[in-house]
Design a protein around this motif. Structure first.
Motif, PDB file in Angstrom:
ATOM      1  N   ARG A 209       0.828  -1.206   0.000  1.00 56.03           N
ATOM      2  CA  ARG A 209       0.000   0.000   0.000  1.00 56.03           C
ATOM      3  C   ARG A 209       0.859   1.252   0.000  1.00 56.03           C
ATOM      4  O   ARG A 209       0.523   2.260  -0.623  1.00 56.03           O
ATOM      5  CB  ARG A 209      -0.928  -0.006   1.209  1.00 56.03           C
ATOM      6  N   ARG A 212       2.093   1.807  -3.501  1.00 51.55           N
ATOM      7  CA  ARG A 212       1.035   2.327  -4.364  1.00 51.55           C
ATOM      8  C   ARG A 212       0.799   3.803  -4.087  1.00 51.55           C
ATOM      9  O   ARG A 212       0.664   4.614  -5.015  1.00 51.55           O
ATOM     10  CB  ARG A 212      -0.257   1.551  -4.153  1.00 51.55           C
ATOM     11  N   GLU A 216       1.297   6.808  -6.841  1.00 50.50           N
ATOM     12  CA  GLU A 216       0.227   7.719  -7.241  1.00 50.50           C
ATOM     13  C   GLU A 216       0.589   9.172  -6.935  1.00 50.50           C
ATOM     14  O   GLU A 216       0.275  10.079  -7.719  1.00 50.50           O
ATOM     15  CB  GLU A 216      -1.074   7.312  -6.553  1.00 50.50           C
ATOM     16  N   ARG A 359     -10.168   3.922  -8.052  1.00 49.35           N
ATOM     17  CA  ARG A 359      -9.274   4.698  -7.188  1.00 49.35           C
ATOM     18  C   ARG A 359      -9.131   6.127  -7.713  1.00 49.35           C
ATOM     19  O   ARG A 359      -9.068   7.082  -6.936  1.00 49.35           O
ATOM     20  CB  ARG A 359      -7.902   4.028  -7.089  1.00 49.35           C
ATOM     21  N   GLU A 363     -10.093   9.519  -5.692  1.00 51.01           N
ATOM     22  CA  GLU A 363      -9.138  10.639  -5.598  1.00 51.01           C
ATOM     23  C   GLU A 363      -9.777  11.929  -6.091  1.00 51.01           C
ATOM     24  O   GLU A 363      -9.625  12.996  -5.473  1.00 51.01           O
ATOM     25  CB  GLU A 363      -7.905  10.297  -6.426  1.00 51.01           C
TER      26      GLU A 363
END
Length: 406
Positions: A209, A212, A216, A359, A363
């Motif tokens: 996590r 990731r 991002e 996702r 966001e």
């Protein structure tokens, strides 16, 4: 005779007196109008003082000669080989030293010598390149903060590669006005990596996590940096991203869903090998066939084609909104169209893409909420200020505005 008397005198004096005499002798050599014979004697005496056992004497020579273009070259070169606090005086300032001298001192000297060299008023590209290869974080921070350093793009990338995990160095690099776009992105990527490692080390997130989240964040920063960049800068940026393994289908999809068509075109140009004009034509082909052919030529997964096509259709339908907006914000409308386009794909092909799109949607929703919250707070603050103004004063202000308008 003068040199013999001087050297005999120094043998019977304290280190402090010898240092004063050395400084006086150096100033006389540099600034007094001595004849050729006297200059030779003074230069020979100063050279002999290099063997003085007290560092005070050699430091006095270094201080006197550090800024002087007329200082004896042999003397200055010898001082660069002295103790770090003495060598640093001439390494940081002496105009007598050549790039070859400085590169040699940087290669074989202590880190203090490299720090002194990095702080010189003017540094050539060659010398900056040498420091980029061998210097430590502190010397490189001084180099990055030096406005007189002619650091090439390649040297900057090498600095980031070697010591990009150092926070003070990253800060110094980002403060440079001439920092190329791809180098700025490289620094940002190292910052994201450092934050990811910190979060993982604290046990706040799992490594997966954390990675990731860092990826991002890096992608958002990359699009933000690319906003408004010239075509040449964008090309260099995507070349760097490709070499670093960061020019991913996910980044290209994010760029497209954010309306960042200049970055999207540059990325697809790099991956496909086609000309920018050809890529622009295929990308904006309303039939969708051109985009499909371009995607395959760029080596992108076939499962992304419906999402790409739907996003481009939604973007073309936008009359004003998404085209070159002021921030790299994802469009929820484009994301919704992309999700719908993927519904008919087999689960094995679609679940990763749909999860990514979801996702993106989360966001974008958070970004919208942040903007709304800031707007409401600002409006509340204005209302609070207006409430604090006496009614009579506010009415007088409004009356003045009415008169001016009339």
């Amino acid at each position: 005779m003068i040199i013999r008397q001087f050297l005999l005198w120094t043998q019977h004096e304290s280190a402090g007196r010898r240092a004063e005499a050395a400084a006086s002798l150096a100033r006389a050599y540099l600034y007094a109008k001595l004849d050729a014979a006297a200059r030779w004697e003074a230069r020979t005496a100063m050279t002999a003082l290099l063997d003085d056992p007290s560092p005070l004497v050699r430091r006095a020579l270094a201080e006197a000669c550090a800024n002087a273009a007329e200082a004896p070259r042999a003397l200055v070169v010898a001082l660069t080989q002295d103790q770090p606090e003495i060598a640093g005086l001439v390494l940081a300032r002496s105009p007598v030293l050549s790039d070859a001298d400085l590169v040699d001192c940087a290669a074989v000297g202590e880190e203090a010598a490299r720090e002194a060299i990095a702080s010189r008023p003017h540094l050539s590209a060659m010398l900056c390149g040498a420091l980029a290869e061998i210097a430590g974080p502190e010397a490189l921070r001084l180099l990055a903060a030096n406005p007189g350093a002619a650091i090439t793009r390649g040297s900057l990338l090498r600095v980031v590669e070697r010591h990009g995990d150092d926070g003070a160095l990253r800060e110094a690099l980002l403060a440079r006005d001439d920092l190329p776009l791809d180098v700025r992105q490289a620094v940002t990527a190292r910052l994201a990596h450092a934050l990811s490692a910190f979060v993982t080390g604290c046990g706040w997130l799992s490594p997966e996590r954390s990675e990731r989240a860092a990826r991002e964040a890096r992608e958002r920063a990359t699009l933000g940096l690319a906003e408004g960049a010239e075509r040449g800068d964008l090309r260099r940026l995507v070349i760097y991203l490709r070499g670093a393994g960061q020019l991913t289908p996910g980044l290209i999809l994010r760029a497209m869903l954010s309306g960042r068509m200049a970055f999207t075109e540059a990325a697809l140009t790099e991956l496909s090998g086609l000309s920018p004009e050809r890529v622009a034509g295929l990308l904006h082909d309303g039939s969708g066939h051109g985009l499909r052919a371009l995607s395959r030529r760029a080596g992108l997964p076939a499962a992304l084609e419906p999402a790409f096509a739907a996003a481009m259709t939604a973007w073309r339908e936008e009359a004003t909104g998404l085209r070159e907006s002021s921030a790299p914000a994802l469009s929820r409308r484009m994301i919704e169209r992309a999700v719908t386009a993927c519904e008919n794909l087999p689960f094995a092909d679609s679940h990763v893409i749909v999860a990514l799109l979801n996702r993106f949607d989360a966001e974008a929703a958070r970004d919208e909420a942040r903007v709304l919250a800031r707007t409401l707070v600002d409006e509340a603050a204005v209302a609070e200020v207006l409430d604090a103004i006496p009614a009579a004063l506010l009415e007088s202000y409004r009356e003045d505005r009415r008169r001016l308008a009339a």
